[in-house]
Write a protein that holds these residues in place. Structure first.
Motif, PDB file in Angstrom:
ATOM      1  N   ASP A 126      19.999  42.442  55.922  1.00 50.51           N
ATOM      2  CA  ASP A 126      19.897  42.618  54.632  1.00 50.51           C
ATOM      3  C   ASP A 126      21.889  42.929  54.580  1.00 50.51           C
ATOM      4  O   ASP A 126      22.194  41.866  53.412  1.00 50.51           O
ATOM      5  N   SER A 127      22.441  43.592  54.351  1.00 48.62           N
ATOM      6  CA  SER A 127      23.480  43.886  54.972  1.00 48.62           C
ATOM      7  C   SER A 127      24.672  43.442  54.523  1.00 48.62           C
ATOM      8  O   SER A 127      25.857  42.597  53.731  1.00 48.62           O
ATOM      9  N   PHE A 128      24.756  41.825  55.179  1.00 51.79           N
ATOM     10  CA  PHE A 128      25.555  40.786  55.737  1.00 51.79           C
ATOM     11  C   PHE A 128      25.253  40.181  54.438  1.00 51.79           C
ATOM     12  O   PHE A 128      26.117  39.426  53.946  1.00 51.79           O
ATOM     13  N   GLN A 129      23.822  39.798  54.103  1.00 55.17           N
ATOM     14  CA  GLN A 129      23.413  39.040  53.196  1.00 55.17           C
ATOM     15  C   GLN A 129      24.212  39.558  51.906  1.00 55.17           C
ATOM     16  O   GLN A 129      24.628  38.882  50.732  1.00 55.17           O
ATOM     17  N   ILE A 130      24.557  40.688  51.370  1.00 55.30           N
ATOM     18  CA  ILE A 130      24.544  41.247  50.339  1.00 55.30           C
ATOM     19  C   ILE A 130      25.866  41.082  50.693  1.00 55.30           C
ATOM     20  O   ILE A 130      27.135  41.179  49.881  1.00 55.30           O
ATOM     21  N   ALA A 131      27.124  41.904  51.530  1.00 54.21           N
ATOM     22  CA  ALA A 131      28.225  41.188  51.522  1.00 54.21           C
ATOM     23  C   ALA A 131      28.679  39.427  51.159  1.00 54.21           C
ATOM     24  O   ALA A 131      29.401  39.816  50.512  1.00 54.21           O
ATOM     25  N   VAL A 171      28.770  38.584  36.585  1.00 53.50           N
ATOM     26  CA  VAL A 171      27.695  39.101  36.195  1.00 53.50           C
ATOM     27  C   VAL A 171      26.183  38.169  37.359  1.00 53.50           C
ATOM     28  O   VAL A 171      25.120  38.948  37.560  1.00 53.50           O
ATOM     29  N   ALA A 172      26.666  37.426  37.771  1.00 50.44           N
ATOM     30  CA  ALA A 172      25.629  36.293  38.043  1.00 50.44           C
ATOM     31  C   ALA A 172      25.591  37.051  39.693  1.00 50.44           C
ATOM     32  O   ALA A 172      24.117  37.414  40.032  1.00 50.44           O
ATOM     33  N   GLY A 173      26.919  37.359  40.290  1.00 47.88           N
ATOM     34  CA  GLY A 173      26.890  37.441  41.806  1.00 47.88           C
ATOM     35  C   GLY A 173      26.075  39.599  41.623  1.00 47.88           C
ATOM     36  O   GLY A 173      24.899  39.405  42.859  1.00 47.88           O
ATOM     37  N   LEU A 174      26.204  39.936  40.248  1.00 44.99           N
ATOM     38  CA  LEU A 174      25.108  41.204  40.113  1.00 44.99           C
ATOM     39  C   LEU A 174      23.870  41.519  40.007  1.00 44.99           C
ATOM     40  O   LEU A 174      22.787  42.057  40.694  1.00 44.99           O
ATOM     41  N   ALA A 175      23.151  40.172  39.195  1.00 42.49           N
ATOM     42  CA  ALA A 175      21.803  40.001  39.978  1.00 42.49           C
ATOM     43  C   ALA A 175      21.812  39.851  40.814  1.00 42.49           C
ATOM     44  O   ALA A 175      20.557  39.683  41.094  1.00 42.49           O
ATOM     45  N   ILE A 176      22.045  38.407  41.465  1.00 38.50           N
ATOM     46  CA  ILE A 176      21.602  38.591  42.607  1.00 38.50           C
ATOM     47  C   ILE A 176      21.128  39.341  43.541  1.00 38.50           C
ATOM     48  O   ILE A 176      20.432  40.100  44.769  1.00 38.50           O
ATOM     49  N   VAL A 177      22.317  40.277  43.843  1.00 41.04           N
ATOM     50  CA  VAL A 177      22.325  41.490  44.704  1.00 41.04           C
ATOM     51  C   VAL A 177      21.432  42.412  44.608  1.00 41.04           C
ATOM     52  O   VAL A 177      20.484  43.347  44.936  1.00 41.04           O
ATOM     53  N   LEU A 216      18.536  41.741  42.830  1.00 40.07           N
ATOM     54  CA  LEU A 216      16.988  41.175  43.214  1.00 40.07           C
ATOM     55  C   LEU A 216      16.918  40.732  44.553  1.00 40.07           C
ATOM     56  O   LEU A 216      15.855  41.711  45.020  1.00 40.07           O
ATOM     57  N   MET A 217      17.897  41.437  45.258  1.00 40.34           N
ATOM     58  CA  MET A 217      17.742  40.895  46.562  1.00 40.34           C
ATOM     59  C   MET A 217      17.319  42.869  46.756  1.00 40.34           C
ATOM     60  O   MET A 217      16.576  42.912  47.664  1.00 40.34           O
TER      61      MET A 217
END
Length: 75
Positions: free
Chosen positions: A15-20, A47-53, A55-56
């Motif tokens: 999960d850390s690698f996915q967020i990174a 903003v889209a990247g922040l929203a994806i993170v 949600l994760m």
């Protein structure tokens, strides 16, 4: 078997690698857009990247609360 569930630290590392990865991809896209003079789209990509993170992270918190509820046999 390929479908083995990840537990503990393996899940945390994945999960850390996915967020990174999302963060790095967002940074690269925003940098390219900024350098081409499209700062509005760069801000939108950020903003889209922040929203994806977010949600994760919400999904991970949901799994955490489900595991705590199961461990302590609550509700």
């Amino acid at each position: 078997e390929i479908g083995v569930r990840l537990v503990g630290s393996e899940m945390c590392i994945r999960d850390s690698f996915q967020i990174a990865g999302v963060g790095i991809l967002t940074t690269v896209v925003a940098s390219v857009l900024n350098s081409s003079g499209r700062s509005e789209l760069a801000n939108l990509a950020t903003v889209a990247g922040l929203a994806i993170v977010l949600l994760m992270v919400v999904s991970l918190l949901s799994q955490l609360f489900t595991n705590v509820r199961t461990i302590f046999q609550l509700g």
